[in-house]
Design an enzyme around this catalytic site. Sequence first.
Site, PDB file in Angstrom:
ATOM      1  N   ASN A   9       0.982  -0.988   0.020  1.00 32.79           N
ATOM      2  CA  ASN A   9      -0.077  -0.038  -0.100  1.00 32.79           C
ATOM      3  C   ASN A   9       0.801   1.199  -0.128  1.00 32.79           C
ATOM      4  O   ASN A   9       1.294   1.397   1.119  1.00 32.79           O
ATOM      5  CB  ASN A   9      -0.702   0.018   1.283  1.00 32.79           C
ATOM      6  CG  ASN A   9      -1.662   1.189   1.397  1.00 32.79           C
ATOM      7  OD1 ASN A   9      -2.021   1.971   0.489  1.00 32.79           O
ATOM      8  ND2 ASN A   9      -2.083   1.719   2.675  1.00 32.79           N
ATOM      9  N   LYS A  11      -0.007   4.066  -0.118  1.00 32.43           N
ATOM     10  CA  LYS A  11      -0.508   5.254   0.268  1.00 32.43           C
ATOM     11  C   LYS A  11      -0.245   6.601  -0.675  1.00 32.43           C
ATOM     12  O   LYS A  11      -0.126   6.624  -1.709  1.00 32.43           O
ATOM     13  CB  LYS A  11       0.136   5.808   1.560  1.00 32.43           C
ATOM     14  CG  LYS A  11       0.024   4.529   2.497  1.00 32.43           C
ATOM     15  CD  LYS A  11       0.278   4.717   4.144  1.00 32.43           C
ATOM     16  CE  LYS A  11       0.463   3.400   4.698  1.00 32.43           C
ATOM     17  NZ  LYS A  11       0.253   3.578   6.369  1.00 32.43           N
ATOM     18  N   HIS A  94      -9.448   1.330   4.550  1.00 33.06           N
ATOM     19  CA  HIS A  94      -8.062   1.415   5.355  1.00 33.06           C
ATOM     20  C   HIS A  94      -8.049   2.244   6.655  1.00 33.06           C
ATOM     21  O   HIS A  94      -9.010   3.368   6.584  1.00 33.06           O
ATOM     22  CB  HIS A  94      -7.235   2.077   4.519  1.00 33.06           C
ATOM     23  CG  HIS A  94      -5.336   2.173   5.021  1.00 33.06           C
ATOM     24  ND1 HIS A  94      -5.022   2.977   5.937  1.00 33.06           N
ATOM     25  CD2 HIS A  94      -4.641   1.238   4.814  1.00 33.06           C
ATOM     26  CE1 HIS A  94      -3.836   2.635   6.235  1.00 33.06           C
ATOM     27  NE2 HIS A  94      -3.628   1.397   5.637  1.00 33.06           N
ATOM     28  N   GLY A 172       2.203   2.136  10.505  1.00 33.86           N
ATOM     29  CA  GLY A 172       3.049   3.279  10.680  1.00 33.86           C
ATOM     30  C   GLY A 172       3.969   3.900  11.851  1.00 33.86           C
ATOM     31  O   GLY A 172       4.244   4.650  11.559  1.00 33.86           O
TER      32      GLY A 172
HETATM   33  C1  PEP Z   1      -0.725  -0.062   5.671  1.00 33.26           C
HETATM   34  O1  PEP Z   1      -0.533   1.165   5.045  1.00 33.26           O
HETATM   35  O2  PEP Z   1      -1.814  -0.785   5.592  1.00 33.26           O
HETATM   36  C2  PEP Z   1       0.262  -0.598   6.707  1.00 33.26           C
HETATM   37  C3  PEP Z   1       0.056  -1.585   7.403  1.00 33.26           C
HETATM   38  O3  PEP Z   1       1.292   0.320   6.863  1.00 33.26           O
HETATM   39  P1  PEP Z   1       2.744   0.184   7.584  1.00 33.26           P
HETATM   40  O4  PEP Z   1       3.172  -1.213   7.105  1.00 33.26           O
HETATM   41  O5  PEP Z   1       3.591   1.600   7.341  1.00 33.26           O
HETATM   42  O6  PEP Z   1       2.511   0.020   9.034  1.00 33.26           O
END
Ligand code: PEP
Length: 250
Positions: A9, A11, A94, A172
């Site tokens: 993902n 983002k 999400h 995150g």
């Molecule tokens: C996500 O965006 O779904 C996610 C799990 O982010 P991260 O791996 O950065 O925690």
Amino acid sequence: MKNKIIAGNWKMNKTRAEAAALIEELLPLVADTPNTVIICVPFTDLDTALSLTAGSNIRVGAQNCHWKESGAYTGEIAPSMLKEMGVEYVVIGHSERRTYFGETDATVLARTKAALAAGLRPIVCIGETLAERQSGRMEEVLTRQVQEGFKDVTPDELKNIVVAYEPVWAIGTGVTATDEQANDAIKFVRGVFADKFGGKAAEELYIQYGGSMNDANAAGLLSMSDVDGGLIGGASLVAKKFAAIVHAHE
Ligand code: PEP
């Protein structure tokens, strides 16, 4: 055990030029995996991603879609627009969309149904916050997210859905759920799906873990019996790290 579904993902990251560079680096690194590899990119990178991955084993997803087919919804994208481009997957619900953009279980359901109707495969995200977990409400929250967010989903439609269990406190933050925490929560979620859709459908359903998964912790998480893959944010922006996760359990 099933093969894993590993989805990145991105983002709100990567211009078109940056996306092209990342995908070109990634393609040879993941070409020989038995696992399913998906990159969920910003709308503006979809065209680039689709043309660079054509004929490869990398599948392309978007990060959201609306529930209407067209109309006065400024800034939104219809599922049919994604489908027409050749997009296969779409992330729905999400936690960042739930937190910052007012997404609810009802809008998650509406988007999921519309995506399915257009022939897309939704990756539907669920997960509890730290406060919910610490106050002993994790199971209640996950049960509600499944019961409400999948209310009108049919057993046939469920076959085209991937679920991502993403504890909000792990996204995150650099704080990852332990292998056991991830597995236990996913087992619980699978049980809720079993109550609603039957044991076989729940067994076949892919449920990923997401939340600070990286090249160092992926092997442990992905070796757990109920963890069918990963949804990866930060680490999916670095080709070598994402490829290491793809290969962590084969
Ligand atoms: C996500 O965006 O779904 C996610 C799990 O982010 P991260 O791996 O950065 O925690």
